[in-house]
Design an enzyme around this catalytic site. Structure first.
Site, short mmCIF file in Angstrom:
data_model
loop_
_atom_site.label_atom_id
_atom_site.label_comp_id
_atom_site.label_asym_id
_atom_site.label_seq_id
_atom_site.Cartn_x
_atom_site.Cartn_y
_atom_site.Cartn_z
N GLU A 82 34.93 -56.85 -4.62
CA GLU A 82 34.30 -56.52 -5.79
C GLU A 82 33.80 -54.87 -5.92
OE1 GLU A 82 31.10 -59.05 -6.66
OE2 GLU A 82 30.38 -57.69 -8.30
N LYS A 92 32.26 -69.76 -0.87
CA LYS A 92 32.50 -68.38 -0.52
C LYS A 92 31.24 -67.77 -0.16
CE LYS A 92 32.67 -65.70 -4.45
NZ LYS A 92 31.38 -64.87 -4.20
N ASP A 119 27.03 -67.80 -7.78
CA ASP A 119 25.86 -67.45 -7.57
C ASP A 119 25.23 -66.38 -8.68
OD1 ASP A 119 26.57 -65.20 -6.45
OD2 ASP A 119 25.41 -65.28 -4.78
N GLU A 170 29.21 -64.03 1.35
CA GLU A 170 29.44 -62.62 1.12
C GLU A 170 29.40 -62.10 2.56
OE1 GLU A 170 26.66 -61.04 -1.67
OE2 GLU A 170 27.68 -62.36 -3.05
N ASP A 183 29.71 -70.70 -4.31
CA ASP A 183 29.10 -69.65 -3.51
C ASP A 183 28.15 -70.33 -2.76
OD1 ASP A 183 30.23 -67.29 -4.06
OD2 ASP A 183 29.02 -66.97 -5.72
O1 KIV Z 1 28.93 -65.17 -8.28
C1 KIV Z 1 29.97 -64.67 -8.95
O2 KIV Z 1 30.16 -64.68 -10.14
C2 KIV Z 1 30.81 -63.96 -7.98
C3 KIV Z 1 31.95 -63.07 -8.91
C4 KIV Z 1 31.49 -61.82 -9.47
C5 KIV Z 1 33.10 -62.73 -7.91
O3 KIV Z 1 30.67 -63.87 -7.06
#
Ligand code: KIV
Length: 273
Positions: free
Chosen positions: A191, A122, A53, A124, A92
């Site tokens: 991160e 993914k 994202d 968070e 994401d």
């Molecule tokens: O959105 C993204 O690019 C990420 C990375 C920084 C891991 O989540």
């Protein structure tokens, strides 16, 4: 396959990531948001391509990842999937698509899988979203976790500084990492946390830990493609290594084109029909 250090040309699966950790082989992960870049990144031997994202920042010019929508992420991920032959493609779930409740998270997860063809999602967070993570995995959708600096929560953090420097936050991160592993996550991104903490989590967990600004004692690394290619010279956090200076190369090339057009040296007679 024209990549570097690619020992296994087969499509990367979530099981392969676990095998790589077990065999001590590092995982190379980069973001991509479009067909052309994803084709180059995949061909160069990257193991995991993240449709991050961070597209909100680098593709859309937003200052945070908060505004990007599900529909926008689906367009980026679909383009990437069409280009990729070997890498595992992770997409994401954007802000607001999985935090409301499990049912909504599940519905949005299914939409991304059906409409993009990506391999994994993914999300968070840890304990706060664990019920949703369990539900998505129970439906047969692989999930990668993301702990430490979680950019979707920037309005709560108020800063992009290093996370988990205090004991309480570090202990919560370790607990969250274990919860994500127990829930069945295939890997977790760490991160911007102290290297000592990510080394501890990497030792304690059986699933791979992939770091960004989390030191070298992890199972793999991830960077944003635009950052590592030097597309924006104004963004230079300590953890970022630039492998190219594309902003200069592109500016020079475009400047030369403008000069040629103005001077009528392009096109030449050989470039005419
Ligand atoms: O959105 C993204 O690019 C990420 C990375 C920084 C891991 O989540």
């Amino acid at each position: 396959m024209s990549g570097y250090l690619v020992e296994d040309a087969r499509k990367v699966t979530t099981h392969r990531l676990r095998e790589m950790k077990d065999q001590g082989k590092k995982i190379a992960m980069l973001t991509s948001y479009d067909y052309t870049m994803a084709k180059l990144v995949d061909g160069a031997g990257v193991d995991v391509i993240l449709v991050g994202d961070s597209a909100s920042n680098v593709m859309e010019g937003n200052t945070t990842t908060v505004p990007i929508t599900l529909d926008e992420m689906i367009i980026y991920a679909r383009s990437v999937v069409k280009a990729v032959k070997r890498a595992l493609v992770v997409c994401d779930m954007p802000f607001g698509t999985y935090q409301v409740n499990c049912t909504e998270g599940m519905r949005n997860a299914v939409r991304i899988m059906q409409e993009t063809g990506c391999d994994c999602l993914k999300l968070e967070g840890g304990e706060e979203i664990i019920a949703t993570v369990r539900k998505i995995i129970a439906a047969g959708i692989p999930v990668m976790g993301h702990l430490g600096l979680t950019p979707q929560s920037i309005n709560k953090f108020g800063t992009y500084a290093v996370r988990a420097q205090e004991d309480a936050e570090a202990e919560k991160l370790v607990r969250d990492a274990h919860l994500l592993e127990e829930a069945g996550c295939c890997a977790v991104v760490l991160e911007k946390i102290p290297a000592r903490l990510s080394a501890r989590v990497t030792q304690e967990l059986e699933i791979p830990l992939i770091g960004i600004g989390a030191g070298h004692e992890v199972d793999g690394q991830v960077l944003v493609i635009d950052d590592m290619l030097g597309m924006d010279q104004s963004f230079s956090p300590k953890f970022l290594r630039r492998y190219a200076n594309l902003s200069e190369i592109i500016t020079d090339a475009v400047g030369q084109y403008v000069t040629d057009v103005k001077n009528v040296t392009f096109p030449s007679s050989e470039e005419e029909y």
